[in-house]
Scaffold this motif. Structure first.
Motif, PDB file in Angstrom:
ATOM      1  N   LEU A  85       0.829  -1.207   0.000  1.00 49.93           N
ATOM      2  CA  LEU A  85       0.000   0.000   0.000  1.00 49.93           C
ATOM      3  C   LEU A  85       0.862   1.254   0.000  1.00 49.93           C
ATOM      4  N   GLY A  86       1.878   1.289   0.861  1.00 49.54           N
ATOM      5  CA  GLY A  86       2.770   2.452   0.920  1.00 49.54           C
ATOM      6  C   GLY A  86       3.476   2.686  -0.400  1.00 49.54           C
ATOM      7  N   ASP A  87       4.001   1.624  -0.992  1.00 51.73           N
ATOM      8  CA  ASP A  87       4.685   1.755  -2.286  1.00 51.73           C
ATOM      9  C   ASP A  87       3.733   2.238  -3.376  1.00 51.73           C
ATOM     10  N   ALA A  88       2.503   1.717  -3.373  1.00 48.06           N
ATOM     11  CA  ALA A  88       1.526   2.117  -4.388  1.00 48.06           C
ATOM     12  C   ALA A  88       1.152   3.586  -4.232  1.00 48.06           C
ATOM     13  N   VAL A  89       0.972   4.047  -2.994  1.00 46.22           N
ATOM     14  CA  VAL A  89       0.621   5.450  -2.767  1.00 46.22           C
ATOM     15  C   VAL A  89       1.765   6.359  -3.221  1.00 46.22           C
ATOM     16  N   VAL A  90       3.002   5.983  -2.894  1.00 42.75           N
ATOM     17  CA  VAL A  90       4.158   6.782  -3.320  1.00 42.75           C
ATOM     18  C   VAL A  90       4.189   6.869  -4.848  1.00 42.75           C
ATOM     19  N   GLU A  91       4.016   5.747  -5.510  1.00 40.56           N
ATOM     20  CA  GLU A  91       4.068   5.722  -6.972  1.00 40.56           C
ATOM     21  C   GLU A  91       2.972   6.607  -7.584  1.00 40.56           C
ATOM     22  N   VAL A  92       1.756   6.525  -7.057  1.00 41.09           N
ATOM     23  CA  VAL A  92       0.653   7.313  -7.605  1.00 41.09           C
ATOM     24  C   VAL A  92       0.855   8.802  -7.315  1.00 41.09           C
ATOM     25  N   MET A  93       1.285   9.143  -6.105  1.00 37.22           N
ATOM     26  CA  MET A  93       1.502  10.557  -5.768  1.00 37.22           C
ATOM     27  C   MET A  93       2.619  11.157  -6.626  1.00 37.22           C
ATOM     28  N   GLU A  94       3.696  10.415  -6.835  1.00 43.79           N
ATOM     29  CA  GLU A  94       4.775  10.919  -7.690  1.00 43.79           C
ATOM     30  C   GLU A  94       4.307  11.066  -9.131  1.00 43.79           C
ATOM     31  N   ALA A  95       3.449  10.162  -9.591  1.00 39.99           N
ATOM     32  CA  ALA A  95       2.907  10.281 -10.943  1.00 39.99           C
ATOM     33  C   ALA A  95       2.020  11.521 -11.071  1.00 39.99           C
ATOM     34  N   LYS A  96       1.434  11.962  -9.970  1.00 34.49           N
ATOM     35  CA  LYS A  96       0.613  13.172  -9.978  1.00 34.49           C
ATOM     36  C   LYS A  96       1.461  14.435  -9.835  1.00 34.49           C
ATOM     37  N   GLY A  97       2.786  14.293  -9.713  1.00 34.12           N
ATOM     38  CA  GLY A  97       3.676  15.439  -9.681  1.00 34.12           C
ATOM     39  C   GLY A  97       4.151  15.850  -8.294  1.00 34.12           C
ATOM     40  N   TYR A  98       3.817  15.100  -7.271  1.00 32.71           N
ATOM     41  CA  TYR A  98       4.267  15.435  -5.915  1.00 32.71           C
ATOM     42  C   TYR A  98       5.652  14.856  -5.660  1.00 32.71           C
ATOM     43  N   LYS A  99       6.386  15.491  -4.772  1.00 36.56           N
ATOM     44  CA  LYS A  99       7.742  15.057  -4.464  1.00 36.56           C
ATOM     45  C   LYS A  99       7.772  14.480  -3.051  1.00 36.56           C
ATOM     46  N   MET A 100       8.385  13.307  -2.922  1.00 34.84           N
ATOM     47  CA  MET A 100       8.500  12.640  -1.623  1.00 34.84           C
ATOM     48  C   MET A 100       9.512  13.392  -0.764  1.00 34.84           C
ATOM     49  N   ASP A 101       9.121  13.733   0.464  1.00 38.10           N
ATOM     50  CA  ASP A 101       9.994  14.426   1.397  1.00 38.10           C
ATOM     51  C   ASP A 101       9.691  13.886   2.796  1.00 38.10           C
ATOM     52  N   THR A 102      10.520  12.973   3.282  1.00 35.85           N
ATOM     53  CA  THR A 102      10.246  12.334   4.574  1.00 35.85           C
ATOM     54  C   THR A 102      10.592  13.227   5.756  1.00 35.85           C
ATOM     55  N   LYS A 103      11.416  14.232   5.564  1.00 36.88           N
ATOM     56  CA  LYS A 103      11.846  15.092   6.675  1.00 36.88           C
ATOM     57  C   LYS A 103      10.907  16.281   6.917  1.00 36.88           C
ATOM     58  N   ASN A 104      10.479  16.940   5.862  1.00 37.13           N
ATOM     59  CA  ASN A 104       9.668  18.138   6.018  1.00 37.13           C
ATOM     60  C   ASN A 104       8.554  18.185   4.959  1.00 37.13           C
ATOM     61  N   PRO A 105       7.609  17.245   5.005  1.00 42.67           N
ATOM     62  CA  PRO A 105       6.540  17.234   3.990  1.00 42.67           C
ATOM     63  C   PRO A 105       5.464  18.263   4.307  1.00 42.67           C
ATOM     64  N   GLU A 106       4.765  18.694   3.280  1.00 44.38           N
ATOM     65  CA  GLU A 106       3.633  19.599   3.481  1.00 44.38           C
ATOM     66  C   GLU A 106       2.369  18.826   3.841  1.00 44.38           C
ATOM     67  N   ILE A 107       2.250  17.608   3.283  1.00 47.33           N
ATOM     68  CA  ILE A 107       1.112  16.743   3.624  1.00 47.33           C
ATOM     69  C   ILE A 107       1.614  15.353   3.984  1.00 47.33           C
ATOM     70  N   VAL A 108       0.829  14.677   4.832  1.00 44.50           N
ATOM     71  CA  VAL A 108       1.117  13.301   5.219  1.00 44.50           C
ATOM     72  C   VAL A 108      -0.055  12.450   4.750  1.00 44.50           C
ATOM     73  N   VAL A 109       0.241  11.450   3.934  1.00 42.78           N
ATOM     74  CA  VAL A 109      -0.781  10.543   3.436  1.00 42.78           C
ATOM     75  C   VAL A 109      -0.741   9.293   4.312  1.00 42.78           C
ATOM     76  N   ARG A 110      -1.822   9.057   5.039  1.00 41.89           N
ATOM     77  CA  ARG A 110      -1.910   7.872   5.898  1.00 41.89           C
ATOM     78  C   ARG A 110      -2.943   6.926   5.330  1.00 41.89           C
ATOM     79  N   PHE A 111      -2.618   5.635   5.375  1.00 40.97           N
ATOM     80  CA  PHE A 111      -3.515   4.637   4.810  1.00 40.97           C
ATOM     81  C   PHE A 111      -3.905   3.614   5.865  1.00 40.97           C
ATOM     82  N   MET A 112      -5.041   2.977   5.630  1.00 37.79           N
ATOM     83  CA  MET A 112      -5.486   1.883   6.480  1.00 37.79           C
ATOM     84  C   MET A 112      -6.435   0.998   5.685  1.00 37.79           C
TER      85      MET A 112
END
Length: 191
Positions: free
Chosen positions: A69-96
């Protein structure tokens, strides 16, 4: 005349193939909700993690599926143009994920003018099934406030191969995030 017949045959084959593919696909219903006071297009960076303090289903919420799930969300968000930033992100995507036991009641009303002869009546049957839900909650990092939520729910048929499972999860996450806006063109100009 021959071209019209060929066109009609081609359209017929396409319609039959489309109906067959729809019948074979998982019937997940996708919905979303968001905070209308927040401009979702302002965000550029994100990080992904499992939702905190939520009871996970032992199968769908397993360590293997949490990674998928985490890998899929990262892949989809990056495809939408967002940049992964684990230290200082503007949004946090949480899944369950979770699974709920559901019951559907069906009624076959057999009343007719001849019910006194045939013994008609109302046949009631129940159908028990499990409904799976994939939920994505997006929080604004600075306020820890939820700004967007998307989910897919329905009956999920277990894929037969690992590749099918990865593809199913990625497609589900893409369906959920379809309504989340893409990053704007100046995504990387602020950093």
């Amino acid at each position: 005349m021959k071209t019209i017949v060929k066109l009609i045959k081609s359209a017929g084959v396409a319609v039959v193939a489309g109906v067959f593919m729809m019948a074979c696909s998982n019937a997940l219903q996708v919905s979303y909700d968001y905070d209308s006071s927040v401009n979702l297009k302002q965000f550029k960076t994100f990080k992904v993690e499992a939702e905190h303090n939520m009871e996970q289903d032992p199968l769908l919420g397993s360590e293997l599926n949490r990674r998928r799930l985490g890998d899929a969300v990262v892949e989809v968000m990056e495809a939408k143009g967002y940049k992964m930033d684990t230290k200082n992100p503007e949004i946090v995507v949480r899944f369950m994920t979770d699974v709920k036991d559901r019951q559907q009641v069906r009624s076959n009303n057999m009343y007719s003018p001849y019910m006194w002869w045939y013994g008609g009546g109302n046949n009631i049957s129940t159908y028990n099934y499990q409904e799976s839900r994939f939920i994505l909650n997006i929080y604004q990092k600075t306020t820890e406030r939820m700004v967007w939520q998307g989910w897919a729910s329905g009956k999920v048929k277990a894929p037969t191969k690992k590749e099918d499972q990865n593809t199913m999860i990625k497609n589900t996450m893409a369906d959920i995030l379809r309504s989340f806006p893409e990053a704007t063109a100046d995504t990387y100009s602020r950093k």
